[in-house]
Design a protein around this motif. Structure first.
Motif, PDB file in Angstrom:
ATOM      1  N   MET A 240       0.769  -1.045   0.111  1.00 30.09           N
ATOM      2  CA  MET A 240       0.071  -0.127   0.042  1.00 30.09           C
ATOM      3  C   MET A 240       0.855   1.423   0.020  1.00 30.09           C
ATOM      4  SD  MET A 240      -3.137  -0.874  -0.729  1.00 30.09           S
ATOM      5  CE  MET A 240      -3.675   0.829  -0.430  1.00 30.09           C
ATOM      6  N   GLU A 241       1.891   1.257   0.893  1.00 32.14           N
ATOM      7  CA  GLU A 241       2.785   2.473   0.698  1.00 32.14           C
ATOM      8  C   GLU A 241       3.284   2.855  -0.533  1.00 32.14           C
ATOM      9  OE1 GLU A 241       6.645   4.412   3.265  1.00 32.14           O
ATOM     10  OE2 GLU A 241       5.634   2.359   3.888  1.00 32.14           O
ATOM     11  N   LYS A 242       3.864   1.703  -1.315  1.00 35.09           N
ATOM     12  CA  LYS A 242       4.421   1.917  -2.729  1.00 35.09           C
ATOM     13  C   LYS A 242       3.467   2.459  -3.418  1.00 35.09           C
ATOM     14  CE  LYS A 242       7.481   1.783  -5.875  1.00 35.09           C
ATOM     15  NZ  LYS A 242       8.667   2.815  -6.023  1.00 35.09           N
ATOM     16  N   ILE A 243       2.069   1.794  -3.513  1.00 40.77           N
ATOM     17  CA  ILE A 243       1.149   2.099  -4.299  1.00 40.77           C
ATOM     18  C   ILE A 243       0.734   3.301  -4.061  1.00 40.77           C
ATOM     19  CG2 ILE A 243      -1.470   1.867  -4.732  1.00 40.77           C
ATOM     20  CD1 ILE A 243      -1.125  -1.232  -4.160  1.00 40.77           C
ATOM     21  N   PHE A 244       0.397   3.913  -3.031  1.00 35.53           N
ATOM     22  CA  PHE A 244       0.105   5.451  -2.798  1.00 35.53           C
ATOM     23  C   PHE A 244       1.340   6.462  -3.166  1.00 35.53           C
ATOM     24  CE2 PHE A 244      -3.033   4.116   0.686  1.00 35.53           C
ATOM     25  CZ  PHE A 244      -4.130   4.461  -0.050  1.00 35.53           C
ATOM     26  N   THR A 245       2.355   5.897  -3.050  1.00 32.63           N
ATOM     27  CA  THR A 245       3.544   6.935  -3.379  1.00 32.63           C
ATOM     28  C   THR A 245       3.474   6.737  -5.032  1.00 32.63           C
ATOM     29  OG1 THR A 245       4.736   6.265  -1.704  1.00 32.63           O
ATOM     30  CG2 THR A 245       6.129   7.035  -3.760  1.00 32.63           C
ATOM     31  N   VAL A 246       3.333   5.830  -5.788  1.00 28.93           N
ATOM     32  CA  VAL A 246       3.368   5.668  -7.223  1.00 28.93           C
ATOM     33  C   VAL A 246       2.032   6.591  -7.477  1.00 28.93           C
ATOM     34  CG1 VAL A 246       2.975   4.424  -9.300  1.00 28.93           C
ATOM     35  CG2 VAL A 246       4.733   3.830  -7.420  1.00 28.93           C
ATOM     36  N   ILE A 247       1.144   6.549  -7.128  1.00 30.14           N
ATOM     37  CA  ILE A 247      -0.186   7.245  -7.542  1.00 30.14           C
ATOM     38  C   ILE A 247       0.215   8.785  -7.291  1.00 30.14           C
ATOM     39  CG2 ILE A 247      -2.527   8.080  -7.039  1.00 30.14           C
ATOM     40  CD1 ILE A 247      -2.947   4.957  -6.289  1.00 30.14           C
ATOM     41  N   ARG A 248       0.774   9.294  -6.034  1.00 29.42           N
ATOM     42  CA  ARG A 248       0.997  10.578  -5.871  1.00 29.42           C
ATOM     43  C   ARG A 248       1.911  11.267  -6.975  1.00 29.42           C
ATOM     44  NH1 ARG A 248       0.870   9.124  -0.288  1.00 29.42           N
ATOM     45  NH2 ARG A 248       3.154   8.772  -0.473  1.00 29.42           N
ATOM     46  N   GLU A 249       3.098  10.331  -7.279  1.00 29.17           N
ATOM     47  CA  GLU A 249       3.928  10.793  -8.209  1.00 29.17           C
ATOM     48  C   GLU A 249       3.464  10.857  -9.683  1.00 29.17           C
ATOM     49  OE1 GLU A 249       7.175   7.836  -7.715  1.00 29.17           O
ATOM     50  OE2 GLU A 249       8.008   8.784  -6.165  1.00 29.17           O
ATOM     51  N   GLY A 250       2.436  10.055 -10.030  1.00 37.29           N
ATOM     52  CA  GLY A 250       1.844  10.031 -11.118  1.00 37.29           C
ATOM     53  C   GLY A 250       1.191  11.259 -11.464  1.00 37.29           C
ATOM     54  N   MET A 251       0.301  11.433 -10.226  1.00 36.71           N
ATOM     55  CA  MET A 251      -0.789  12.696 -10.573  1.00 36.71           C
ATOM     56  C   MET A 251       0.395  14.169 -10.607  1.00 36.71           C
ATOM     57  SD  MET A 251      -3.621  12.054  -7.827  1.00 36.71           S
ATOM     58  CE  MET A 251      -2.540  12.127  -6.355  1.00 36.71           C
ATOM     59  N   ALA A 252       1.420  14.200 -10.076  1.00 37.65           N
ATOM     60  CA  ALA A 252       2.442  15.310 -10.106  1.00 37.65           C
ATOM     61  C   ALA A 252       2.948  15.189 -11.505  1.00 37.65           C
ATOM     62  CB  ALA A 252       3.402  15.165  -9.121  1.00 37.65           C
ATOM     63  N   ARG A 253       3.053  14.200 -12.201  1.00 33.06           N
ATOM     64  CA  ARG A 253       3.809  14.137 -13.445  1.00 33.06           C
ATOM     65  C   ARG A 253       2.548  14.378 -14.541  1.00 33.06           C
ATOM     66  NH1 ARG A 253       4.579   8.075 -16.294  1.00 33.06           N
ATOM     67  NH2 ARG A 253       4.866   8.937 -18.500  1.00 33.06           N
ATOM     68  N   LEU A 254       1.495  14.317 -14.325  1.00 36.02           N
ATOM     69  CA  LEU A 254       0.318  14.544 -15.146  1.00 36.02           C
ATOM     70  C   LEU A 254      -0.078  15.910 -15.126  1.00 36.02           C
ATOM     71  CD1 LEU A 254      -2.257  11.581 -15.098  1.00 36.02           C
ATOM     72  CD2 LEU A 254      -0.395  12.033 -16.737  1.00 36.02           C
ATOM     73  N   SER A 255       0.171  16.728 -13.987  1.00 34.75           N
ATOM     74  CA  SER A 255      -0.133  17.948 -13.724  1.00 34.75           C
ATOM     75  C   SER A 255       0.570  18.864 -14.110  1.00 34.75           C
ATOM     76  CB  SER A 255      -0.200  18.248 -11.937  1.00 34.75           C
ATOM     77  OG  SER A 255      -1.455  17.336 -11.406  1.00 34.75           O
ATOM     78  N   ALA A 256       1.905  18.438 -14.525  1.00 28.34           N
ATOM     79  CA  ALA A 256       3.049  19.124 -15.080  1.00 28.34           C
ATOM     80  C   ALA A 256       2.751  19.316 -16.620  1.00 28.34           C
ATOM     81  CB  ALA A 256       4.356  18.374 -14.639  1.00 28.34           C
ATOM     82  N   LEU A 257       1.909  18.471 -17.174  1.00 28.08           N
ATOM     83  CA  LEU A 257       1.632  18.519 -18.746  1.00 28.08           C
ATOM     84  C   LEU A 257       1.248  20.042 -19.013  1.00 28.08           C
ATOM     85  CD1 LEU A 257       0.399  14.807 -19.390  1.00 28.08           C
ATOM     86  CD2 LEU A 257       2.671  15.838 -19.719  1.00 28.08           C
ATOM     87  N   PRO A 258       1.777  20.444 -20.214  1.00 28.63           N
ATOM     88  CA  PRO A 258       1.025  21.791 -20.508  1.00 28.63           C
ATOM     89  C   PRO A 258      -0.409  21.585 -21.042  1.00 28.63           C
ATOM     90  CG  PRO A 258       2.801  20.919 -22.269  1.00 28.63           C
ATOM     91  CD  PRO A 258       2.695  19.909 -20.917  1.00 28.63           C
ATOM     92  N   GLY A 259      -0.935  22.635 -20.735  1.00 30.64           N
ATOM     93  CA  GLY A 259      -2.363  22.886 -21.426  1.00 30.64           C
ATOM     94  C   GLY A 259      -3.526  22.470 -20.388  1.00 30.64           C
ATOM     95  N   HIS A 260      -3.429  21.246 -19.649  1.00 31.63           N
ATOM     96  CA  HIS A 260      -4.442  20.737 -18.985  1.00 31.63           C
ATOM     97  C   HIS A 260      -4.337  21.345 -17.722  1.00 31.63           C
ATOM     98  CE1 HIS A 260      -5.237  17.892 -22.474  1.00 31.63           C
ATOM     99  NE2 HIS A 260      -3.902  17.726 -22.611  1.00 31.63           N
ATOM    100  N   ASP A 261      -5.610  21.709 -17.041  1.00 34.06           N
ATOM    101  CA  ASP A 261      -5.691  22.036 -15.460  1.00 34.06           C
ATOM    102  C   ASP A 261      -6.382  20.854 -14.853  1.00 34.06           C
ATOM    103  OD1 ASP A 261      -5.470  23.202 -13.230  1.00 34.06           O
ATOM    104  OD2 ASP A 261      -7.096  24.774 -13.826  1.00 34.06           O
ATOM    105  N   LEU A 262      -5.695  19.909 -14.316  1.00 29.38           N
ATOM    106  CA  LEU A 262      -6.393  18.632 -14.019  1.00 29.38           C
ATOM    107  C   LEU A 262      -6.616  18.620 -12.379  1.00 29.38           C
ATOM    108  CD1 LEU A 262      -3.901  16.174 -15.993  1.00 29.38           C
ATOM    109  CD2 LEU A 262      -6.294  17.007 -16.582  1.00 29.38           C
ATOM    110  N   GLY A 263      -7.854  18.171 -12.212  1.00 25.77           N
ATOM    111  CA  GLY A 263      -8.211  17.535 -10.864  1.00 25.77           C
ATOM    112  C   GLY A 263      -8.098  16.086 -10.913  1.00 25.77           C
ATOM    113  N   PHE A 264      -8.143  15.488  -9.671  1.00 23.86           N
ATOM    114  CA  PHE A 264      -8.141  13.808  -9.870  1.00 23.86           C
ATOM    115  C   PHE A 264      -9.354  13.158  -9.293  1.00 23.86           C
ATOM    116  CE2 PHE A 264      -3.823  15.404 -10.805  1.00 23.86           C
ATOM    117  CZ  PHE A 264      -3.547  14.606 -11.807  1.00 23.86           C
ATOM    118  N   VAL A 265      -9.703  12.199  -9.611  1.00 18.68           N
ATOM    119  CA  VAL A 265     -10.894  11.355  -8.894  1.00 18.68           C
ATOM    120  C   VAL A 265     -10.251   9.875  -8.782  1.00 18.68           C
ATOM    121  CG1 VAL A 265     -13.253  10.572  -9.332  1.00 18.68           C
ATOM    122  CG2 VAL A 265     -12.399  12.948 -10.163  1.00 18.68           C
TER     123      VAL A 265
END
Length: 398
Positions: A240-265
């Motif tokens: 679980m700890e690793k899963i949550f870490t990967v999800i947080r890192e993945g959200m940060a990665r997507l948030s840095a993509l240009p153009g989109h202003d993303l929330g997460f569900v």
């Protein structure tokens, strides 16, 4: 709530409620579910939770989660109606099923649903016709590898299809609002999430090049329960700890993509419910028979099984507690339900379960971590065995 009361898998209050039950029933630990929800939003700050209500369509559970701020992932207009009756605001309900008829779409739209999942051109055209002006989020296919239930065939589209779907949605007056994935139910690896983020990033980049900018990514379900055993009887230990870490890192990665202003569900189901529900059942019979090869085989028949509470017993060995036979001598047995159906049993080719040798008909059995899908998969009386009633713990009162 007293200072010494603990909640979680096999919480003291849940065990007390099971011990107090004189008849078969499902017991839901509402404070345990609440703690699980609080843990989730703490691990994934800022993420909107849409409870996958198919995992536990119980009014008291829906009302509790609504009070905590959760919404609902609904798969039909009837689920939408139940969520609204339980106090979930319509603004926190989306239609997450990509399989829906014209009438389903129209009925949901009349109820106030304006966010629809989609994964095909046929479906998105139907949404445009029967729910004009709505928002759509497109579900991308995943491999499902690493999950007990992969969910890799019936739902989801390719990246190329997603681009065509979202362009069509825009052309038809819909709002192309988001992308979604589901990495498979009871996902046991963090690699599955990495792969999903890779696919989402590629599609977001391609959409931006077409002038389509989204406002959210739905990471779906897949977060695992902690109290299961697999069909071989081995304890499942998801990272679980690793899963949550990967999800947080993945959200940060997507948030840095240009153009989109993303929330997460996220759409948790069994993660919130499984370990905070248990069944008080009883022994129908412990018997022994000679197999064709001459070996003696024990069978433990319970009062509940695949058709009234334990639908997932082909993939899981639910943990069993025999409160009147603690520490007793055991024998290896196939565990089965009470019906005249050969599928109503644990997978006996894969692993036997040690059970007390002196079990007698009527002895209580507690089936732990069985809260998810216990009520929703239950038949209305197959072979005359009635659906189990349910009750709940709320604070110190049951």
């Amino acid at each position: 709530m007293s200072a010494t009361t603990t909640y979680g898998p096999d919480s003291a209050s849940l065990l007390d409620a099971l011990a107090a039950a004189a008849e078969d029933q499902i017991v839901f630990d509402l404070p345990g579910i609440e703690d699980g929800y609080d843990t989730l939003v703490r691990e994934l700050p800022g993420v909107a939770v849409r409870f996958a209500m198919k995992a536990c369509p119980v009014d008291e559970v829906l009302a509790l989660l609504a009070r905590r701020g959760s919404g609902v992932d609904a798969a039909s207009p009837i689920e939408v109606e139940q969520a609204l009756r339980a106090g979930v605001p319509i603004s926190r309900v989306h239609y997450g099923n990509t399989v829906k008829s014209d009438r389903n779409i129209a009925d949901a739209f009349r109820l106030g649903i304006t966010d629809f999942a989609t994964d095909s051109l046929e479906d998105v055209r139907a949404v445009a016709e029967h729910a004009p002006g709505s928002r759509v989020f497109c579900r991308l296919a995943t491999t499902g590898e690493g999950a007990l239930w992969g969910l890799s065939n019936k739902y989801g589209c390719s990246p190329d299809d997603a681009l065509a779907i979202m362009e069509t949605a825009r052309d038809l007056g819909l709002t192309p609002a988001g992308l979604s994935v589901h990495v498979g139910s009871q996902q046991m690896t963090s690699d599955a999430w990495n792969g999903a983020f890779d696919r989402i990033a590629d599609v977001l980049t391609a959409l931006a090049a077409r002038g389509i900018f989204l406002d959210h990514v739905n990471l779906g379900g897949g977060l695992p329960a902690l109290g299961y055993r697999d069909k071989h009887g081995r304890t499942l230990d998801p990272p679980m700890e690793k899963i949550f870490t990967v999800i947080r890192e993945g959200m940060a990665r997507l948030s840095a993509l240009p153009g989109h202003d993303l929330g997460f569900v996220v759409e948790p189901g069994r993660y919130l419910i499984a370990d905070h529900g248990a069944i008080r059942a009883h022994v129908s019979r412990l018997s022994a028979r000679r197999r064709p090869d001459g070996k003696r085989q024990y069978w433990l028949y319970l009062s509940c099984g695949k058709f009234n509470g334990l639908y997932e017993m082909d993939q899981l060995q639910y943990r069993l507690v025999f409160p009147s036979h603690r520490g007793a001598e055991s024998v290896p047995a196939v565990v089965a339900g009470p019906t005249c159906d050969s599928d109503d049993a644990f997978s006996h080719e894969d692993g036997l379960v040690p059970v007390p040798k002196e079990l007698a008909s009527g002895d209580p059995v507690w089936v732990m971590s069985s809260g998810a899908y216990a009520t929703s998969y239950m038949t209305q009386g197959f072979n005359g065995f009635s659906p189990l009633p349910y009750t709940w713990i709320d604070g110190e009162a049951a």
